[in-house]
Scaffold this motif. Structure first.
Motif, PDB file in Angstrom:
ATOM      1  N   LYS A  68       0.793  -1.237   0.000  1.00 23.00           N
ATOM      2  CA  LYS A  68       0.000   0.000   0.000  1.00 23.00           C
ATOM      3  C   LYS A  68       0.823   1.285   0.000  1.00 23.00           C
ATOM      4  O   LYS A  68       0.296   2.352  -0.330  1.00 23.00           O
ATOM      5  N   VAL A  69       2.083   1.218   0.385  1.00 30.20           N
ATOM      6  CA  VAL A  69       2.938   2.413   0.443  1.00 30.20           C
ATOM      7  C   VAL A  69       3.961   2.317  -0.679  1.00 30.20           C
ATOM      8  O   VAL A  69       4.740   1.361  -0.739  1.00 30.20           O
ATOM      9  N   TRP A  70       3.966   3.336  -1.549  1.00 27.48           N
ATOM     10  CA  TRP A  70       4.770   3.244  -2.775  1.00 27.48           C
ATOM     11  C   TRP A  70       5.504   4.541  -3.073  1.00 27.48           C
ATOM     12  O   TRP A  70       5.016   5.639  -2.792  1.00 27.48           O
ATOM     13  N   ASN A  71       6.661   4.378  -3.663  1.00 26.83           N
ATOM     14  CA  ASN A  71       7.279   5.477  -4.397  1.00 26.83           C
ATOM     15  C   ASN A  71       6.465   5.661  -5.677  1.00 26.83           C
ATOM     16  O   ASN A  71       6.239   4.703  -6.416  1.00 26.83           O
ATOM     17  N   TRP A  72       6.008   6.874  -5.936  1.00 28.16           N
ATOM     18  CA  TRP A  72       5.029   7.099  -6.987  1.00 28.16           C
ATOM     19  C   TRP A  72       5.516   6.663  -8.371  1.00 28.16           C
ATOM     20  O   TRP A  72       4.794   5.990  -9.119  1.00 28.16           O
ATOM     21  N   LYS A  73       6.730   7.036  -8.745  1.00 23.62           N
ATOM     22  CA  LYS A  73       7.213   6.695 -10.090  1.00 23.62           C
ATOM     23  C   LYS A  73       7.226   5.181 -10.295  1.00 23.62           C
ATOM     24  O   LYS A  73       6.852   4.682 -11.364  1.00 23.62           O
ATOM     25  N   ASP A  74       7.649   4.459  -9.267  1.00 20.43           N
ATOM     26  CA  ASP A  74       7.684   2.996  -9.372  1.00 20.43           C
ATOM     27  C   ASP A  74       6.277   2.434  -9.557  1.00 20.43           C
ATOM     28  O   ASP A  74       6.055   1.534 -10.377  1.00 20.43           O
ATOM     29  N   TYR A  75       5.333   2.963  -8.785  1.00 24.80           N
ATOM     30  CA  TYR A  75       3.970   2.430  -8.848  1.00 24.80           C
ATOM     31  C   TYR A  75       3.313   2.764 -10.183  1.00 24.80           C
ATOM     32  O   TYR A  75       2.655   1.902 -10.794  1.00 24.80           O
ATOM     33  N   CYS A  76       3.488   3.991 -10.639  1.00 23.74           N
ATOM     34  CA  CYS A  76       2.885   4.405 -11.911  1.00 23.74           C
ATOM     35  C   CYS A  76       3.382   3.523 -13.051  1.00 23.74           C
ATOM     36  O   CYS A  76       2.602   3.023 -13.860  1.00 23.74           O
ATOM     37  N   ARG A  77       4.681   3.313 -13.076  1.00 26.30           N
ATOM     38  CA  ARG A  77       5.261   2.465 -14.133  1.00 26.30           C
ATOM     39  C   ARG A  77       4.743   1.034 -14.006  1.00 26.30           C
ATOM     40  O   ARG A  77       4.412   0.393 -15.013  1.00 26.30           O
ATOM     41  N   LYS A  78       4.676   0.531 -12.768  1.00 21.75           N
ATOM     42  CA  LYS A  78       4.258  -0.855 -12.532  1.00 21.75           C
ATOM     43  C   LYS A  78       2.861  -1.124 -13.086  1.00 21.75           C
ATOM     44  O   LYS A  78       2.647  -2.090 -13.819  1.00 21.75           O
ATOM     45  N   ILE A  79       1.894  -0.259 -12.729  1.00 20.24           N
ATOM     46  CA  ILE A  79       0.523  -0.551 -13.157  1.00 20.24           C
ATOM     47  C   ILE A  79       0.327  -0.275 -14.650  1.00 20.24           C
ATOM     48  O   ILE A  79      -0.490  -0.930 -15.298  1.00 20.24           O
ATOM     49  N   LEU A  80       1.082   0.667 -15.225  1.00 22.90           N
ATOM     50  CA  LEU A  80       0.983   0.885 -16.665  1.00 22.90           C
ATOM     51  C   LEU A  80       1.505  -0.323 -17.434  1.00 22.90           C
ATOM     52  O   LEU A  80       1.046  -0.617 -18.541  1.00 22.90           O
ATOM     53  N   GLU A  81       2.460  -1.034 -16.852  1.00 23.15           N
ATOM     54  CA  GLU A  81       2.977  -2.252 -17.474  1.00 23.15           C
ATOM     55  C   GLU A  81       2.037  -3.436 -17.242  1.00 23.15           C
ATOM     56  O   GLU A  81       1.630  -4.118 -18.183  1.00 23.15           O
ATOM     57  N   GLU A  82       1.694  -3.672 -15.954  1.00 20.84           N
ATOM     58  CA  GLU A  82       1.030  -4.913 -15.588  1.00 20.84           C
ATOM     59  C   GLU A  82      -0.486  -4.870 -15.729  1.00 20.84           C
ATOM     60  O   GLU A  82      -1.108  -5.897 -16.019  1.00 20.84           O
ATOM     61  N   ASN A  83      -1.101  -3.708 -15.514  1.00 16.26           N
ATOM     62  CA  ASN A  83      -2.558  -3.618 -15.536  1.00 16.26           C
ATOM     63  C   ASN A  83      -3.102  -3.003 -16.825  1.00 16.26           C
ATOM     64  O   ASN A  83      -4.050  -3.514 -17.411  1.00 16.26           O
ATOM     65  N   TYR A  84      -2.500  -1.884 -17.247  1.00 16.28           N
ATOM     66  CA  TYR A  84      -3.019  -1.168 -18.415  1.00 16.28           C
ATOM     67  C   TYR A  84      -2.353  -1.622 -19.710  1.00 16.28           C
ATOM     68  O   TYR A  84      -2.839  -1.287 -20.795  1.00 16.28           O
ATOM     69  N   HIS A  85      -1.233  -2.335 -19.602  1.00 13.29           N
ATOM     70  CA  HIS A  85      -0.517  -2.875 -20.767  1.00 13.29           C
ATOM     71  C   HIS A  85      -0.159  -1.773 -21.771  1.00 13.29           C
ATOM     72  O   HIS A  85      -0.191  -1.982 -22.979  1.00 13.29           O
ATOM     73  N   LEU A  86       0.206  -0.614 -21.240  1.00 13.21           N
ATOM     74  CA  LEU A  86       0.614   0.504 -22.090  1.00 13.21           C
ATOM     75  C   LEU A  86       2.127   0.637 -22.173  1.00 13.21           C
ATOM     76  O   LEU A  86       2.645   1.291 -23.078  1.00 13.21           O
ATOM     77  N   LEU A  87       2.842   0.032 -21.205  1.00 15.92           N
ATOM     78  CA  LEU A  87       4.296   0.127 -21.172  1.00 15.92           C
ATOM     79  C   LEU A  87       4.907  -1.260 -21.274  1.00 15.92           C
ATOM     80  O   LEU A  87       4.401  -2.220 -20.677  1.00 15.92           O
ATOM     81  N   GLY A  88       5.995  -1.351 -22.000  1.00 13.59           N
ATOM     82  CA  GLY A  88       6.760  -2.592 -22.073  1.00 13.59           C
ATOM     83  C   GLY A  88       8.196  -2.316 -21.700  1.00 13.59           C
ATOM     84  O   GLY A  88       8.714  -1.213 -21.910  1.00 13.59           O
ATOM     85  N   GLY A  89       8.872  -3.308 -21.109  1.00 15.64           N
ATOM     86  CA  GLY A  89      10.267  -3.153 -20.754  1.00 15.64           C
ATOM     87  C   GLY A  89      11.169  -3.204 -21.974  1.00 15.64           C
ATOM     88  O   GLY A  89      10.729  -3.481 -23.097  1.00 15.64           O
ATOM     89  N   ASP A  90      12.457  -2.962 -21.759  1.00 15.13           N
ATOM     90  CA  ASP A  90      13.417  -2.958 -22.866  1.00 15.13           C
ATOM     91  C   ASP A  90      13.474  -4.304 -23.578  1.00 15.13           C
ATOM     92  O   ASP A  90      13.627  -4.378 -24.788  1.00 15.13           O
ATOM     93  N   ASN A  91      13.346  -5.375 -22.798  1.00 17.41           N
ATOM     94  CA  ASN A  91      13.424  -6.718 -23.381  1.00 17.41           C
ATOM     95  C   ASN A  91      12.048  -7.353 -23.515  1.00 17.41           C
ATOM     96  O   ASN A  91      11.932  -8.564 -23.726  1.00 17.41           O
ATOM     97  N   ASP A  92      11.028  -6.545 -23.351  1.00 13.85           N
ATOM     98  CA  ASP A  92       9.656  -7.048 -23.386  1.00 13.85           C
ATOM     99  C   ASP A  92       9.217  -7.283 -24.831  1.00 13.85           C
ATOM    100  O   ASP A  92       9.415  -6.441 -25.694  1.00 13.85           O
ATOM    101  N   LYS A  93       8.629  -8.447 -25.073  1.00 12.51           N
ATOM    102  CA  LYS A  93       8.165  -8.775 -26.418  1.00 12.51           C
ATOM    103  C   LYS A  93       6.665  -8.571 -26.573  1.00 12.51           C
ATOM    104  O   LYS A  93       6.058  -9.035 -27.536  1.00 12.51           O
TER     105      LYS A  93
END
Length: 890
Positions: free
Chosen positions: A313-338
């Motif tokens: 429940k307690v997050w550094n904002w940048k980490d959390y924003c990136r996390k959910i955009l990758e895992e939940n919204y599927h808008l971000l992919g990692g460098d090695n993400d296919k």
């Protein structure tokens, strides 16, 4: 009979002895007159059963600190009164009148008594009692003498020419009060200010907060207001917000409030049920900070308040924003993400959108303008002599767009929902007929090609040279895979696509065929003749109809699909209009890297906030259950309660995104911060910048600093005035000036500065009885920490006393008894130290204003001692400190 100081201390000491071995400890004690009778209340963390209390009940009533009566007793000052109603049963209430006589806080170790201007502090209640008993006779004599002198003073006020006599009495009273303070161990000197020796960097967290903080904690809970806690160093902003978070999620308080006549929580039955369910499922709150280290300190403080599951429940904002955009919204992919994510993380850290850019409204208007332009983009309908079904529907759709050039987001949601509901099924049927007509015509043309081998060969060659023959739109439904198709199927598919645009161009002169499409027409013309004119005209009319029918595909397809593409067009829009408030060079760099797929951290927040608010608007405007990854993501990550610490370090985009994570049925958003502590170039510069970003912002002020000595707070006030151009409204709780002054040392020689810091630490060590309180040294560059630590450890004091120096970014070993830590300045928010040093402030690669902000943050981390070193003289900094002095003579 009212309790005296010694009576209060005796009662607390007796209760402490009686509760030995029990599994709980009260956090505060209040004595009051309730309906004319004396009563004592002990506040506890949570409910204590009668079985757990045992014989302690003889000491008074033990109530949860978040109970209604306890909140009222914490909200008012001692000596004042309040009325409250107690729920009995069958909706019956019993009225009570309470006068608060004294209050003791066991963690802050303070006692306040009505009518007494002195706030009593103690280290150990048993030792305090022994001293009071030893001095009881002298204390009693002074109390009697002071009361006698006050009566004489009042009598003299009624007579003329008594100013001189009254002055003598005032002086005598002041002398007696100084003696009284000594007898009750309340002298304001170093002995008292070192009551608390903090652990390294820990937050000084109080389980009971003062009256102002309690009001902030317990008001405007779920009433649609966004509470913004504004306050200077040491005023307890973060502590108050944590208390507020715990109160908002306290099941006991929520249940008790349900039976109150004047409900504090302002929840309807549905909200109350949803909130209870969210708490049970651990989906009730989220808390964001701007740094990882601050996040860790806040999480530890929250555990003291009974807030669990902080890892989730307690997050550094940048980490959390990136996390959910990758895992939940599927808008971000990692460098090695296919994956097929449309964006990658941008690692450029510059400021893309400035504080006053109003970028949220710019993107919202850009998005809306794409819909507002629809009305003007409809093709002209030729209504003469036709009453076909598709024409009637097209005119109906067109009529629905009346006045849409001024529509807001909610109106478009309603419009597209209405169009789908009224015309959706009919449009699907008509367009299905259109597709069948195209397929039938293509199937009639294929045999003609088989009979004309030269034309067929020429057409196949042309199709192989082109990627396609053009489309009117980029609808996902029209994209078909060409894999595993025969040559004939590929020709037929290409032919269908060509028939669409060719037929439409016969009906609408504004549709121009490109060179390949014209060449196809010239190749096919010999075999088409005029025999298919009616079929082509029919297809053309239905292609025209599609320009209307496409807006009946529903909110999901029209408003949610294609958002990444829209955002990319928005970037082009910003460059085209040379948008002020945007670093266009940085934007150009981002769009030119990796095919423009990188998404800056401010863009990540902007897109997340917009998507969530759009989803909430869709949910509010329609009862349809829309299946979409964005809707599912929002449902998964949204929470009824959001807290934001150090809010001034965040951009408007960040706060826009954080508030978007609120569950639609709730608006419990709390922020805290100090404008002078903003250390990011993109952070907000005034709370007014959040107007229109958060709902109903309400700024509440915290004005009393409990952490800093008066001298240190004076430095903070002067830094604030020189930077912000106005005097801050906060003041120090500790009034004495008999405390260490902030010191400055200037020398170009690095070893000389390190020796000066070592000497000052030695002075503190002696003052604290050969103990080391928490000590921090702030430097500009974390890469410099190892060499600096080695220099400091080689000084005489550190070698003789075996004091270690550690990099504060790394975990300190528990086995080392004496140590200090060195930190880069950007990570220290949230920590508290007794002693702080700033090393080589003039070497910080920022302008003078930011140097002042850094020093201000350092002042806000220190309790009593502050030292600063410079490599060369700098008047803009030196004026806040004293040179050539020591803290103590040893």
């Amino acid at each position: 009979m009212k309790e005296k100081l010694i009576n209060i201390v005796e009662n607390i000491d007796s209760c402490n002895k009686a509760r030995q071995g029990l599994g709980f400890a009260p956090v505060a004690r209040v004595h009051c007159e309730c309906d004319g009778k004396g009563n004592t209340y002990w506040f506890t963390n949570g409910c204590i059963s009668p079985r757990e209390l045992g014989d302690l009940s003889k000491f008074g009533s033990f109530v949860p600190k978040n109970s209604n009566v306890a909140i009222k007793m914490q909200t008012i000052e001692v000596g004042t009164s309040f009325d409250y109603q107690q729920f009995i049963n069958l909706k019956r209430f019993q009225n009570h009148h309470v006068v608060l006589e004294n209050r003791a806080n066991f963690q802050n170790k303070t006692i306040a008594i009505a009518g007494d201007t002195l706030l009593y502090q103690f280290r150990d209640i048993h030792e305090f009692l022994k001293e009071l008993r030893r001095n009881s006779s002298d204390i009693r004599d002074i109390e009697v003498e002071i009361e006698k002198l006050k009566r004489e003073y009042e009598e003299l006020k009624l007579k003329k020419d008594t100013a001189a006599q009254r002055g003598k009495i005032t002086k005598t009273i002041n002398d007696l009060q100084r003696e009284y303070r000594l007898l009750t161990q309340q002298q304001e000197d170093l002995k008292n200010i070192t009551i608390y020796i903090r652990k390294q960097g820990e937050m000084r967290y109080s389980l009971i907060v003062d009256t102002v903080q309690t009001r902030i904690k317990s008001q405007n809970l779920y009433d649609g207001k966004t509470v913004i806690i504004n306050g200077g160093p040491g005023t307890g902003k973060s502590t108050t917000m944590i208390h507020r978070l715990a109160y908002l999620t306290d099941i006991f308080a929520i249940d008790e409030d349900e039976n109150e006549e004047n409900q504090r929580f302002k929840l309807n039955a549905s909200q109350r049920q949803q909130l209870r369910e969210a708490i049970r499922n651990k989906r009730d709150w989220m808390f964001f900070s701007p740094s990882k280290m601050l996040k860790e300190y806040l999480a530890e403080a929250m555990k003291k308040e009974g807030l669990l599951d902080t890892e989730q429940k307690v997050w550094n904002w940048k980490d959390y924003c990136r996390k959910i955009l990758e895992e939940n919204y599927h808008l971000l992919g990692g460098d090695n993400d296919k994956s097929n994510a449309p964006f990658k993380v941008c690692k450029l850290e510059g400021t893309l959108f400035e504080q006053n850019a109003d970028i949220v409204n710019e993107f919202t208007n850009f998005y809306l303008n794409e819909f507002r332009k629809i009305k003007s983009q409809f093709p002209t309908l030729n209504t003469e002599g036709t009453g076909s079904a598709w024409m009637v529907i097209a005119k109906g759709i067109e009529k629905k767009f009346e006045n849409s050039e001024n529509f807001k987001l909610s109106q478009f949601v309603v419009l597209f929902k209405s169009l789908e509901s009224v015309y959706g099924d009919n449009c699907k049927d008509i367009l299905r007929d259109r597709n069948n007509a195209i397929a039938n015509l293509a199937n009639e043309i294929i045999p003609l090609l088989d009979k004309n081998k030269d034309i067929k060969s020429e057409l196949e060659d042309l199709f192989d040279l082109t990627d396609g023959v053009g489309e009117l739109s980029e609808k996902e439904d029209d994209i078909e895979s060409e894999e595993e198709k025969s040559n004939e199927e590929k020709v037929c598919s290409k032919l269908k696509s060509w028939l669409k645009i060719f037929s439409y161009s016969r009906l609408d002169e504004t549709i121009q065929l490109n060179s390949e499409q014209m060449l196809i027409y010239e190749i096919l013309q010999p075999i088409l003749g005029k025999q298919y004119d009616d079929s082509i005209k029919n297809i053309g009319e239905l292609m025209l109809f599609e320009q209307f029918a496409q807006y009946t595909r529903g909110v999901r397809n029209i408003m949610l699909n294609g958002l990444p593409a829209r955002y990319k067009r928005f970037r082009t829009h910003l460059s085209k209009i040379q948008y002020k408030g945007c670093d266009l060079d940085l934007l150009r760099t981002i769009t030119q890297r990796r095919q423009g797929k990188e998404l800056h951290h401010q863009e990540q927040a902007l897109l997340l906030g917009f998507i969530n608010n759009l989803v909430k608007q869709i949910k509010a405007s329609t009862n349809l259950k829309i299946k979409h990854s964005f809707v599912e993501a929002y449902d998964d990550v949204s929470r009824p309660i959001i807290g934001i610490d150090e809010a001034t370090d965040f951009s408007v985009c960040d706060i826009y995104a954080m508030q978007s994570l609120l569950t639609r049925e709730f608006n419990s958003l709390t922020l805290c911060g100090d404008m002078m502590q903003r250390l990011t170039s993109y952070g907000i510069t005034s709370w007014e910048q959040l107007n229109g970003i958060v709902q109903n912002p309400l700024v509440v002020e915290m004005k009393t600093s409990y952490r800093q000595s008066k001298r240190l707070l004076d430095v903070a006030r002067n830094l604030y005035y020189d930077t912000m151009g106005k005097t801050p409204n906060y003041k120090a709780f500790m009034k004495s000036n008999n405390v260490p002054v902030p010191l400055l040392y200037v020398d170009v020689n690095e070893d000389a500065k390190v020796r000066w810091i070592s000497k000052r630490i030695e002075e503190v060590f002696r003052a604290y009885g050969e103990q080391l309180p928490s000590i921090a040294i702030f430097v500009n560059d974390k890469g410099y920490i190892p060499s600096f630590a080695k220099r400091l450890e080689n000084t005489d004091f550190f070698k003789n006393n075996k004091v270690a120096v550690y990099d504060g970014l790394n975990k300190t070993p528990n086995s080392v008894e004496k140590y200090i830590c060195v930190y880069p300045i950007e990570v220290v928010k949230g920590m508290e130290f007794d002693v702080v040093f700033f090393h080589d402030v003039d070497k910080y690669s920022v302008d003078t204003e930011m140097q002042r902000r850094y020093i201000y943050v350092g002042v806000s981390r220190a309790a009593f001692f502050l030292g600063i070193t410079l490599s060369e003289e700098k008047k803009e900094i030196e004026k806040y400190f004293e040179k050539g002095k020591d803290w103590f003579k040893i």
